[in-house]
Design a protein around this motif. Structure first.
Motif, mmCIF file in Angstrom:
data_model
loop_
_atom_site.group_PDB
_atom_site.id
_atom_site.type_symbol
_atom_site.label_atom_id
_atom_site.label_comp_id
_atom_site.label_asym_id
_atom_site.label_seq_id
_atom_site.Cartn_x
_atom_site.Cartn_y
_atom_site.Cartn_z
ATOM 1 N N PHE A 1 0.817 -1.298 0.069
ATOM 2 C CA PHE A 1 -0.288 0.039 0.527
ATOM 3 C C PHE A 1 1.302 1.556 -0.030
ATOM 4 O O PHE A 1 0.583 2.403 -0.049
ATOM 5 C CB PHE A 1 -0.854 -0.146 1.395
ATOM 6 N N PHE A 2 1.823 1.432 0.207
ATOM 7 C CA PHE A 2 2.488 2.346 0.654
ATOM 8 C C PHE A 2 4.058 2.473 -0.690
ATOM 9 O O PHE A 2 4.848 0.886 -0.699
ATOM 10 C CB PHE A 2 3.641 2.623 1.652
ATOM 11 N N ARG A 3 4.983 3.174 -1.217
ATOM 12 C CA ARG A 3 6.239 3.625 -1.761
ATOM 13 C C ARG A 3 7.011 4.065 -0.587
ATOM 14 O O ARG A 3 6.683 5.136 -0.191
ATOM 15 C CB ARG A 3 6.187 3.917 -2.596
ATOM 16 N N VAL A 4 8.018 3.419 -0.279
ATOM 17 C CA VAL A 4 8.771 3.893 0.991
ATOM 18 C C VAL A 4 9.796 3.425 0.790
ATOM 19 O O VAL A 4 10.146 2.350 0.285
ATOM 20 C CB VAL A 4 7.960 3.302 2.399
ATOM 21 N N ASN A 5 11.269 4.091 1.310
ATOM 22 C CA ASN A 5 12.539 3.447 1.617
ATOM 23 C C ASN A 5 12.749 1.808 2.013
ATOM 24 O O ASN A 5 12.285 1.954 3.363
ATOM 25 C CB ASN A 5 13.136 4.797 2.030
ATOM 26 N N ASN A 6 13.132 1.741 1.149
ATOM 27 C CA ASN A 6 13.245 -0.331 1.951
ATOM 28 C C ASN A 6 14.293 0.090 2.775
ATOM 29 O O ASN A 6 13.556 -0.159 3.718
ATOM 30 C CB ASN A 6 13.995 -0.626 0.863
ATOM 31 N N GLN A 7 15.314 -0.022 3.258
ATOM 32 C CA GLN A 7 15.793 0.739 4.356
ATOM 33 C C GLN A 7 15.112 1.363 5.851
ATOM 34 O O GLN A 7 15.637 0.429 6.430
ATOM 35 C CB GLN A 7 17.221 1.181 4.521
ATOM 36 N N LYS A 8 14.780 1.940 5.806
ATOM 37 C CA LYS A 8 13.842 3.045 6.500
ATOM 38 C C LYS A 8 12.861 1.750 6.819
ATOM 39 O O LYS A 8 12.411 1.656 7.962
ATOM 40 C CB LYS A 8 13.762 3.974 5.907
ATOM 41 N N LEU B 1 18.738 -7.945 2.207
ATOM 42 C CA LEU B 1 19.635 -8.485 1.295
ATOM 43 C C LEU B 1 19.022 -8.952 0.070
ATOM 44 O O LEU B 1 19.304 -8.952 -1.532
ATOM 45 C CB LEU B 1 20.709 -9.827 1.560
ATOM 46 N N PHE B 2 17.803 -9.321 -0.058
ATOM 47 C CA PHE B 2 17.185 -9.227 -1.200
ATOM 48 C C PHE B 2 16.595 -8.285 -1.864
ATOM 49 O O PHE B 2 16.984 -7.898 -3.157
ATOM 50 C CB PHE B 2 15.692 -10.269 -1.204
ATOM 51 N N VAL B 3 16.187 -7.177 -1.422
ATOM 52 C CA VAL B 3 16.038 -5.935 -1.822
ATOM 53 C C VAL B 3 17.540 -5.532 -2.413
ATOM 54 O O VAL B 3 18.017 -4.972 -4.273
ATOM 55 C CB VAL B 3 15.432 -4.944 -0.814
ATOM 56 N N LYS B 4 19.079 -5.269 -1.877
ATOM 57 C CA LYS B 4 20.028 -5.447 -2.712
ATOM 58 C C LYS B 4 19.985 -5.730 -4.091
ATOM 59 O O LYS B 4 20.783 -5.545 -4.244
ATOM 60 C CB LYS B 4 21.166 -5.188 -1.745
ATOM 61 N N VAL B 5 20.173 -7.021 -3.289
ATOM 62 C CA VAL B 5 19.894 -8.003 -5.047
ATOM 63 C C VAL B 5 19.090 -7.382 -6.015
ATOM 64 O O VAL B 5 19.668 -7.551 -7.113
ATOM 65 C CB VAL B 5 20.328 -9.330 -4.536
ATOM 66 N N THR B 6 18.215 -7.311 -6.167
ATOM 67 C CA THR B 6 17.585 -7.127 -7.093
ATOM 68 C C THR B 6 17.586 -5.616 -7.344
ATOM 69 O O THR B 6 16.726 -5.160 -8.292
ATOM 70 C CB THR B 6 16.160 -6.904 -6.214
ATOM 71 N N GLU B 7 17.759 -4.366 -6.604
ATOM 72 C CA GLU B 7 18.228 -3.505 -6.672
ATOM 73 C C GLU B 7 19.332 -3.291 -7.797
ATOM 74 O O GLU B 7 19.060 -2.267 -8.067
ATOM 75 C CB GLU B 7 18.128 -1.765 -5.767
#
Length: 131
Positions: free
Chosen positions: A53-60, A117-123
């Motif tokens: 539901f939200f677009r948000v900074n992944n790390q935060k 880790l998943f977010v970093k790889v996909t980014e």
């Protein structure tokens, strides 16, 4: 944070929720799965739910989920579910939990690390290559 619906994350959330239900109902006798894997997966469930539901900074978001999970775990130390008047066995009593564990916090951290880790790889896969 911006409001944005994502069908992909909604479907992931439903799938992960069904896995959690399966763990809680059918795999509850397999100690490792119930005691540890469920706690690792629950932070992933929270991540996909928010991203639905939200677009948000992944790390935060990942850090916020870890902090939230730890706060809920520490609330269990003070028997917050009972103090809020939830009956043993009720849905909210089960969701909040009733026993504090450092191992649970470790499982939440592992789940958040896996998301990170998943977010970093996909980014890295979606970034354009340098010419």
């Amino acid at each position: 944070m911006k409001l944005q619906f994502s069908l992909k994350y909604v479907l992931l959330t439903i799938f992960i929720f069904l896995i959690e239900v399966l763990i809680a109902t059918k795999l509850k006798d397999i100690f490792f799965v119930r005691a540890y894997l469920g706690d690792v997966i629950v932070v992933i469930l929270l991540y996909t739910f928010v991203k639905s539901f939200f677009r948000v900074n992944n790390q935060k978001l990942i850090l916020g989920i870890l902090i939230f999970s730890c706060m809920v775990e520490f609330a269990q130390y003070f028997n917050i579910a009972e103090k809020l008047g939830f009956q043993e066995g009720s849905l909210m009593y089960i969701v909040i939990g009733n026993s504090f564990s450092w191992i649970d916090i470790l499982c939440y951290a592992v789940g958040c690390l896996l998301i990170y880790l998943f977010v970093k790889v996909t980014e890295n896969e979606t970034l354009p290559a340098n010419p």
